[in-house]
Motif scaffolding. Structure first.
Motif, PDB file in Angstrom:
ATOM      1  N   VAL A   1      33.765  11.816   6.065  1.00 24.31           N
ATOM      2  CA  VAL A   1      34.658  10.782   6.150  1.00 24.31           C
ATOM      3  C   VAL A   1      35.969  10.879   5.401  1.00 24.31           C
ATOM      4  O   VAL A   1      37.068  10.436   5.990  1.00 24.31           O
ATOM      5  CB  VAL A   1      33.965   9.556   5.251  1.00 24.31           C
ATOM      6  CG1 VAL A   1      34.792   8.309   5.240  1.00 24.31           C
ATOM      7  CG2 VAL A   1      32.713   9.191   6.123  1.00 24.31           C
TER       8      VAL A   1
ATOM      9  N   TRP B   1      40.781  11.697  27.889  1.00 23.87           N
ATOM     10  CA  TRP B   1      41.486  11.039  26.646  1.00 23.87           C
ATOM     11  C   TRP B   1      41.887  12.094  25.567  1.00 23.87           C
ATOM     12  O   TRP B   1      42.824  12.133  24.881  1.00 23.87           O
ATOM     13  CB  TRP B   1      40.509   9.998  26.011  1.00 23.87           C
ATOM     14  CG  TRP B   1      41.051   9.134  24.792  1.00 23.87           C
ATOM     15  CD1 TRP B   1      41.152   9.335  23.597  1.00 23.87           C
ATOM     16  CD2 TRP B   1      42.176   8.027  25.326  1.00 23.87           C
ATOM     17  NE1 TRP B   1      41.805   8.085  22.993  1.00 23.87           N
ATOM     18  CE2 TRP B   1      42.521   7.563  24.172  1.00 23.87           C
ATOM     19  CE3 TRP B   1      42.431   7.538  26.418  1.00 23.87           C
ATOM     20  CZ2 TRP B   1      43.184   6.381  23.906  1.00 23.87           C
ATOM     21  CZ3 TRP B   1      43.200   6.450  26.153  1.00 23.87           C
ATOM     22  CH2 TRP B   1      43.593   5.611  25.033  1.00 23.87           C
TER      23      TRP B   1
ATOM     24  N   ILE C   1      45.021   6.073  18.207  1.00 30.01           N
ATOM     25  CA  ILE C   1      44.470   6.763  19.298  1.00 30.01           C
ATOM     26  C   ILE C   1      43.155   6.854  19.257  1.00 30.01           C
ATOM     27  O   ILE C   1      42.432   6.824  19.989  1.00 30.01           O
ATOM     28  CB  ILE C   1      44.893   8.058  19.345  1.00 30.01           C
ATOM     29  CG1 ILE C   1      46.575   8.261  19.667  1.00 30.01           C
ATOM     30  CG2 ILE C   1      44.210   9.066  20.378  1.00 30.01           C
ATOM     31  CD1 ILE C   1      47.314   9.511  19.534  1.00 30.01           C
ATOM     32  N   THR C   2      42.758   6.903  17.652  1.00 34.64           N
ATOM     33  CA  THR C   2      41.264   6.968  17.634  1.00 34.64           C
ATOM     34  C   THR C   2      40.599   5.646  17.553  1.00 34.64           C
ATOM     35  O   THR C   2      39.192   5.968  18.285  1.00 34.64           O
ATOM     36  CB  THR C   2      40.879   7.578  16.015  1.00 34.64           C
ATOM     37  OG1 THR C   2      41.862   8.952  15.954  1.00 34.64           O
ATOM     38  CG2 THR C   2      39.676   7.874  15.610  1.00 34.64           C
TER      39      THR C   2
ATOM     40  N   ALA D   1      39.108   5.286  21.389  1.00 34.80           N
ATOM     41  CA  ALA D   1      38.228   6.430  21.494  1.00 34.80           C
ATOM     42  C   ALA D   1      36.644   6.120  20.713  1.00 34.80           C
ATOM     43  O   ALA D   1      35.683   6.344  21.354  1.00 34.80           O
ATOM     44  CB  ALA D   1      38.900   7.546  21.375  1.00 34.80           C
ATOM     45  N   ALA D   2      36.789   5.866  19.432  1.00 37.67           N
ATOM     46  CA  ALA D   2      35.849   5.764  18.552  1.00 37.67           C
ATOM     47  C   ALA D   2      34.736   4.525  19.235  1.00 37.67           C
ATOM     48  O   ALA D   2      33.693   4.609  19.009  1.00 37.67           O
ATOM     49  CB  ALA D   2      36.327   5.685  17.239  1.00 37.67           C
TER      50      ALA D   2
ATOM     51  N   PHE E   1      33.083   5.658  22.121  1.00 34.67           N
ATOM     52  CA  PHE E   1      32.173   6.767  21.508  1.00 34.67           C
ATOM     53  C   PHE E   1      30.821   6.097  20.896  1.00 34.67           C
ATOM     54  O   PHE E   1      29.625   6.544  21.234  1.00 34.67           O
ATOM     55  CB  PHE E   1      32.856   7.720  20.559  1.00 34.67           C
ATOM     56  CG  PHE E   1      31.793   8.536  19.778  1.00 34.67           C
ATOM     57  CD1 PHE E   1      31.586   9.793  20.397  1.00 34.67           C
ATOM     58  CD2 PHE E   1      31.328   8.263  18.578  1.00 34.67           C
ATOM     59  CE1 PHE E   1      30.518  10.557  19.819  1.00 34.67           C
ATOM     60  CE2 PHE E   1      30.314   8.947  17.935  1.00 34.67           C
ATOM     61  CZ  PHE E   1      29.940  10.362  18.794  1.00 34.67           C
ATOM     62  N   PHE E   2      30.976   5.054  20.078  1.00 33.09           N
ATOM     63  CA  PHE E   2      30.044   4.615  19.291  1.00 33.09           C
ATOM     64  C   PHE E   2      28.934   3.712  20.327  1.00 33.09           C
ATOM     65  O   PHE E   2      27.748   3.546  20.075  1.00 33.09           O
ATOM     66  CB  PHE E   2      30.310   3.783  18.073  1.00 33.09           C
ATOM     67  CG  PHE E   2      30.317   4.677  16.737  1.00 33.09           C
ATOM     68  CD1 PHE E   2      29.187   5.105  16.321  1.00 33.09           C
ATOM     69  CD2 PHE E   2      31.542   5.007  16.559  1.00 33.09           C
ATOM     70  CE1 PHE E   2      29.243   6.065  15.136  1.00 33.09           C
ATOM     71  CE2 PHE E   2      31.772   6.040  15.298  1.00 33.09           C
ATOM     72  CZ  PHE E   2      30.506   6.355  14.762  1.00 33.09           C
TER      73      PHE E   2
ATOM     74  N   GLN F   1      27.136   7.036  22.100  1.00 34.52           N
ATOM     75  CA  GLN F   1      26.678   8.116  21.455  1.00 34.52           C
ATOM     76  C   GLN F   1      25.141   8.342  21.709  1.00 34.52           C
ATOM     77  O   GLN F   1      24.772   9.623  21.818  1.00 34.52           O
ATOM     78  CB  GLN F   1      27.241   8.273  19.869  1.00 34.52           C
ATOM     79  CG  GLN F   1      26.998   7.358  18.963  1.00 34.52           C
ATOM     80  CD  GLN F   1      25.708   7.210  18.300  1.00 34.52           C
ATOM     81  OE1 GLN F   1      24.991   8.058  18.435  1.00 34.52           O
ATOM     82  NE2 GLN F   1      25.554   6.198  17.493  1.00 34.52           N
ATOM     83  N   ARG F   2      24.329   7.334  21.207  1.00 31.63           N
ATOM     84  CA  ARG F   2      23.009   7.694  21.460  1.00 31.63           C
ATOM     85  C   ARG F   2      22.645   8.306  22.576  1.00 31.63           C
ATOM     86  O   ARG F   2      21.736   9.113  22.682  1.00 31.63           O
ATOM     87  CB  ARG F   2      22.169   6.418  21.118  1.00 31.63           C
ATOM     88  CG  ARG F   2      21.008   6.477  19.980  1.00 31.63           C
ATOM     89  CD  ARG F   2      20.766   5.067  19.780  1.00 31.63           C
ATOM     90  NE  ARG F   2      21.028   4.644  18.591  1.00 31.63           N
ATOM     91  CZ  ARG F   2      20.107   5.119  17.209  1.00 31.63           C
ATOM     92  NH1 ARG F   2      19.211   5.962  17.423  1.00 31.63           N
ATOM     93  NH2 ARG F   2      20.403   4.661  16.042  1.00 31.63           N
TER      94      ARG F   2
ATOM     95  N   LEU G   1      24.239   9.523  24.974  1.00 34.80           N
ATOM     96  CA  LEU G   1      25.173  10.788  25.106  1.00 34.80           C
ATOM     97  C   LEU G   1      24.492  12.094  24.848  1.00 34.80           C
ATOM     98  O   LEU G   1      24.252  13.016  25.687  1.00 34.80           O
ATOM     99  CB  LEU G   1      26.563  10.849  24.290  1.00 34.80           C
ATOM    100  CG  LEU G   1      27.618  11.660  24.996  1.00 34.80           C
ATOM    101  CD1 LEU G   1      28.063  11.061  26.370  1.00 34.80           C
ATOM    102  CD2 LEU G   1      28.772  11.260  23.895  1.00 34.80           C
ATOM    103  N   VAL G   2      23.934  11.981  23.988  1.00 35.80           N
ATOM    104  CA  VAL G   2      23.173  13.198  23.234  1.00 35.80           C
ATOM    105  C   VAL G   2      21.832  13.527  24.257  1.00 35.80           C
ATOM    106  O   VAL G   2      21.585  14.529  24.681  1.00 35.80           O
ATOM    107  CB  VAL G   2      22.609  13.129  21.771  1.00 35.80           C
ATOM    108  CG1 VAL G   2      21.838  14.306  21.398  1.00 35.80           C
ATOM    109  CG2 VAL G   2      23.942  12.926  21.000  1.00 35.80           C
TER     110      VAL G   2
END
Lengths: 288, 313
Positions: free
Chosen positions: A38, A219, A262-263, A266-267, A270-271, A274-275, A277-278
């Protein structure tokens, strides 16, 4: 922020009670790892709120203002670049997922001559360093007068994301029971009808995941965007951010504020993703 | 002859749906990957550069004047005359190996810690995934600020602890260490989440049975957990190697785009050849083809090794 919590018995008792020391060690390790993970992000947010030159005193804790944010939003081309990134990333996502889905389905369900070479191609194309493609693509786009245009960059990003999306979607379609296809066929649907009416709705989470993947990839892409987008009006964020910390001047304060802005989108994307995605990434892989 | 035609026709009759559905992908791959690749191979046998390729200046179209030089480019690179190929390859291999090793071991370690009931598990999970949510170019710039020799926060801490500041991005060795650190920070969350998924798919009974038989934690890890993770590990390590070998952004943006430096990997060097100074398209293409060949050889051997281990279909 959470600190190590040894000693107290857990609410959901584990099968065997952990000893106090083991528990303390576990939490210490996780707290340390979380700090490493973090800290850089927290630090950039912190610096971005410290004004134009606040980055020169990284350990001073007082004096917050939002001048970096108002400056990049008001007096730089940040918003234009942001818009460009959105256009290019969304374009690449929509085009890429559409093309990849039909192919992924065909590879998952049908055994046809050319099936294995195609799967191999998907895998091999992952390995393509952009160094092989960038010069020829640059020349081709130049001949087609697509350099410095959204279309050129969108099409380029498709070449990166399509094979990977097809690969991931193949893994995803494999998890949809074949009985559904058979039922559709019995009801008189064509293979394409089965795909479009039955499988696509069922595979919506998988499609969303590949969509997220293409979006995030586009992105964050740097190499193609840097060479292909030559006019400042057409920069994407990845190119624009480089201008803040060029050779002559280093506006780290502005850079950090831009980094935060920018983040955030994207974040968020992503969140949500993500689950899945993997699961998608590894499913595609293990069944290749 | 007639039988061939019949076979083809019958095959088309059965499979035309499949072919129609893969056609768009085949077109995209052919136009955007196949053709450029062919052209790249072709360029690597020529002396093409900025000055002699076809180009249009205003209304005048200038024809290309570059010519074939056979294997000359490959000879120059592979004999080490140009671009210090072997030392760069060495560093690229070290870079890939150390990054993937740290990604995997740290990811595995954290996944094992997270894969047990405890307080704040969900919170730890979110905090540990965070770096993955940051686009790589943003993260790289942020780290560049933290590594800054004069104003960086890392040196501020070191000074407070009474040590001398360190020129993180100036010295060649430290540049490499810094680049690995940034890339490890970026890559561990993916490994951790993937392995966590793998851990949760191992049937609980296997662990319980091993425990009943009196297996120590280490034995359970060696003989139950690791074999259970094999297919996930195989995939993530292969992807990790490919991604890291070609990792452009971290090196390019962290170390800067200026003069040549030891810390450049093959991919960033090839990029610089193509787009800096007198643009050496042929040299860049040669490097690209060599990189691709290396990865192909690696992937073939790697897959053969995996197949031998567990006969995937």
């Amino acid at each position: 922020m959470s600190t190590a919590q040894p000693a107290r018995p857990l609410r959901h008792r584990p099968r065997e009670q952990r000893s106090r020391t083991a528990s303390a060690a576990l939490h210490t390790a996780l707290v340390a790892a979380s700090l490493v993970s973090v800290f850089p992000i927290a630090f950039i947010v912190f610096v971005s709120l410290r004004g134009r030159d606040g980055w020169q005193e990284p350990t001073r804790l007082v004096g917050f203002d939002v001048s970096n944010y108002s400056h990049i939003l008001g007096e730089t081309k940040f918003l234009t670049w942001f818009g460009n990134s959105v256009i290019v990333a969304l374009g690449a996502t929509v085009l890429g997922v559409l093309i990849a889905a039909t192919a992924g389905y065909a590879v998952s369900r049908m055994r046809f001559p050319g099936h294995r070479p195609l799967m191999w191609t998907f895998l091999v194309v992952q390995m393509f360093p952009m160094a092989v493609l960038i010069v020829p693509l640059y020349n081709i786009l130049g001949e087609l007068e697509l350099l410095d245009s959204y279309t050129g960059l969108i099409v380029t990003y498709c070449s990166i994301s399509v094979p990977f999306c097809a690969w991931m979607l193949k893994g995803y379609f494999d998890t949809v029971p074949v009985e559904i296809d058979e039922a559709g066929r019995v009801d008189g649907l064509t293979p394409f009808g089965t795909f479009w009416r039955l499988i696509v709705p069922l595979a919506r989470p998988g499609l969303a995941v590949t969509g997220f993947y293409s979006f995030i990839t586009a992105w964050g892409e740097v190499a193609f965007a840097t060479q292909f987008m030559s006019s400042e009006e057409h920069y994407t964020l990845a190119v624009g951010l480089q201008t803040f910390v060029g050779q002559q001047k280093a506006e780290w304060g502005l850079m950090t504020a831009a980094a935060v802005l920018i983040t955030i989108p994207a974040a968020l994307v992503f969140f949500v993703a993500q689950r899945h995605l993997v699961a998608g990434l590894t499913a595609g892989g293990t069944k290749g | 002859m007639a039988t061939v035609v019949t076979t083809v026709r019958r095959s088309f009759g059965t499979h035309w749906y499949a072919w129609a559905m893969v056609l768009p992908v085949v077109i995209v791959l052919a136009v955007l990957v196949g053709y450029p690749l062919g052209k790249g191979v072709y360029l690597s046998f020529t002396d093409a550069n900025e000055a002699n390729v076809a180009r249009t200046i205003g209304v005048n179209h200038i024809e290309a004047t570059y010519k074939s030089v056979g294997l000359d480019n490959y000879w120059k690179v592979l004999s080490g005359q140009e671009g210090h190929f072997y030392s760069r390859l060495g560093w690229t291999v070290v870079w890939t190996a150390s990054c993937v090793f740290l990604h995997y071991t740290l990811g595995l370690g954290l996944a094992l810690l997270l894969n047990r009931p405890m307080r704040f598990r969900a919170l730890y999970r979110v905090l540990l995934i965070l770096p993955w949510a940051v686009p790589a170019f943003v993260a790289t710039f942020s780290w560049r600020l933290m590594f800054n020799e004069k104003y960086g926060v890392l040196n501020a801490f070191l000074t407070k602890l009474g040590m001398d500041p360190v020129d993180w991005l100036g010295d060649a060795t430290l540049q490499k260490v810094s680049a690995v650190a940034v890339n490890v920070w970026l890559g561990v969350p993916f490994m951790m989440v993937a392995i966590l998924g793998g851990l949760q798919s191992i049937p609980r009974e296997l662990h319980e049975a091993a425990e009943m038989d009196g297996a120590t934690p280490w034995q359970r890890f060696r003989h139950v957990t690791l074999p259970g993770l094999k297919s996930v590990s195989g995939t993530v390590i292969l992807l990790g190697v490919i991604w890291t070998f070609n990792m452009f952004q971290v090196i390019y943006l962290l170390i800067g785009q200026g003069a040549s430096s030891e810390s450049e990997i093959l991919v960033t060097y090839a990029y610089r050849l193509a787009f800096q100074g007198v643009r050496d398209y042929a040299g860049s293409a040669t490097y690209g083809i060599l990189i691709l060949s290396l990865l192909l050889v690696f992937a073939v051997f790697y897959r053969r090794m995996l197949t031998r281990q567990e006969a995937v279909r």
